[in-house]
Enzyme design. Structure first.
Site, mmCIF file in Angstrom:
data_model
loop_
_atom_site.group_PDB
_atom_site.id
_atom_site.type_symbol
_atom_site.label_atom_id
_atom_site.label_comp_id
_atom_site.label_asym_id
_atom_site.label_seq_id
_atom_site.Cartn_x
_atom_site.Cartn_y
_atom_site.Cartn_z
ATOM 1 N N GLU A 40 -4.117 1.832 -7.262
ATOM 2 C CA GLU A 40 -4.514 2.971 -6.430
ATOM 3 C C GLU A 40 -3.603 4.152 -6.749
ATOM 4 O OE1 GLU A 40 -6.740 1.669 -2.585
ATOM 5 O OE2 GLU A 40 -4.610 1.783 -2.164
ATOM 6 N N HIS A 62 0.852 -1.195 0.000
ATOM 7 C CA HIS A 62 0.000 0.000 0.000
ATOM 8 C C HIS A 62 0.893 1.252 0.000
ATOM 9 C CE1 HIS A 62 -2.883 3.027 1.250
ATOM 10 N NE2 HIS A 62 -3.830 2.183 0.869
HETATM 11 P P1 PGA Z 1 -9.644 5.818 0.315
HETATM 12 O O1 PGA Z 1 -8.475 4.776 0.608
HETATM 13 O O2 PGA Z 1 -10.796 5.045 -0.219
HETATM 14 O O3 PGA Z 1 -9.939 6.444 1.645
HETATM 15 O O4 PGA Z 1 -9.109 6.788 -0.685
HETATM 16 C C1 PGA Z 1 -8.193 3.744 -0.276
HETATM 17 C C2 PGA Z 1 -6.900 3.090 0.144
HETATM 18 O O5 PGA Z 1 -5.951 3.806 0.482
HETATM 19 O O6 PGA Z 1 -6.811 1.852 0.152
#
Ligand code: PGA
Length: 256
Positions: free
Chosen positions: A166, A96
């Site tokens: 992401e 992440h």
């Molecule tokens: P968010 O986080 O939906 O609050 O943007 C997603 C993540 O970081 O996995």
């Protein structure tokens, strides 16, 4: 492509107490069973896993947010894949951006992926660029992350990995974050599949689930799933309120 949409709630360092974790998990579980076309997962903080594992079920399973790169031994503060797997945990979020920010390298992440696979769990490998640039260097940034994180992973294990794209600039906790569009995701999804296809084969690449994550809510979820073609979603902030997370599950369930 997987048949069921995979919707993972990433609780990050929330909620504040075990009691709240238990009640939120239970509220989600109560209704998640009605969504037959969805696989719902909550990735909870380590300390809540033992209790939540007693509550987890076929309709709401459990994930972890990190794992040690080591198997066992003198590694103070670390938690091994074997320990996590023993708590009925099916998924582990790895790489992440909030952990990369703490210094995790692609090579380190790669070792975590191998540990997770060896324990029979599914790694959810997060990739994503920090910024979008005109020269499209963001594509090569993601390519490097994928290639280095998957280096040395057995080719026949690639289909067991879930990829979560992401873009860091779209995550709700990023300062001045802005929204990604389904088209942004679609472009990257096709590109990720191409990289996987070159790495293993077209058929294996086709079987890998590619999720979108970054400020997903009950309003934009449908766009990423339908126009963006996402196999699922990684949901941070919106997974902290059971009502909102359940709405997202319902939306995903209704997609044909
Ligand atoms: P968010 O986080 O939906 O609050 O943007 C997603 C993540 O970081 O996995």
């Amino acid at each position: 492509m997987r048949k069921k949409k995979l919707i993972i709630g990433n609780w990050k360092m929330n909620p504040k107490t075990l009691a709240l974790a238990r009640s939120n998990f239970t509220s989600i579980k109560k209704e998640s069973g009605t969504n037959k076309n969805v696989e719902a997962v909550i990735a909870a903080p380590f300390v809540y896993l033992p209790e939540l594992s007693k509550l987890s079920s076929a309709t709401l399973s459990l994930g972890a947010q990190n794992v040690s790169a080591e198997k066992e031994g003198a590694f103070t503060g670390e938690i091994s894949a074997g320990m996590i797997a023993s708590l009925k945990t099916k998924y582990v979020i790895i790489g992440h951006s909030e952990r990369r920010e703490l210094g995790e390298s692609n090579e380190f992440i790669s070792r975590k992926i191998k540990m997770t696979l060896a324990s029979g769990m599914t790694p959810v490998l997060c990739v994503g660029e920090r910024e979008r640039d005109q020269g499209m260097w963001y594509l090569s940034a993601v390519k490097t992350q994928l290639e280095e994180c998957l280096a040395g992973v057995a080719k026949n294990a690639i289909s067991k990995i879930v990829i979560a794209y992401e873009p860091v600039w779209a995550i709700s906790s990023t300062q001045n974050h802005r929204d990604a569009s389904p088209e942004d995701f679609q472009e990257m999804r096709i590109y990720i599949r191409k990289i996987l296809s070159d790495f293993v084969s077209a058929s294996v690449a086709e079987s890998v689930a590619i999720l979108y994550g970054g400020s997903v809510d009950e309003k934009n979820a449908v766009g990423f799933l339908v126009a963006g073609g996402a196999d699922g979603l990684l949901v941070g902030k919106s997974s902290l309120t059971p009502k909102i997370f359940l709405k997202i599950l319902k939306i995903a369930n209704e997609i044909k």
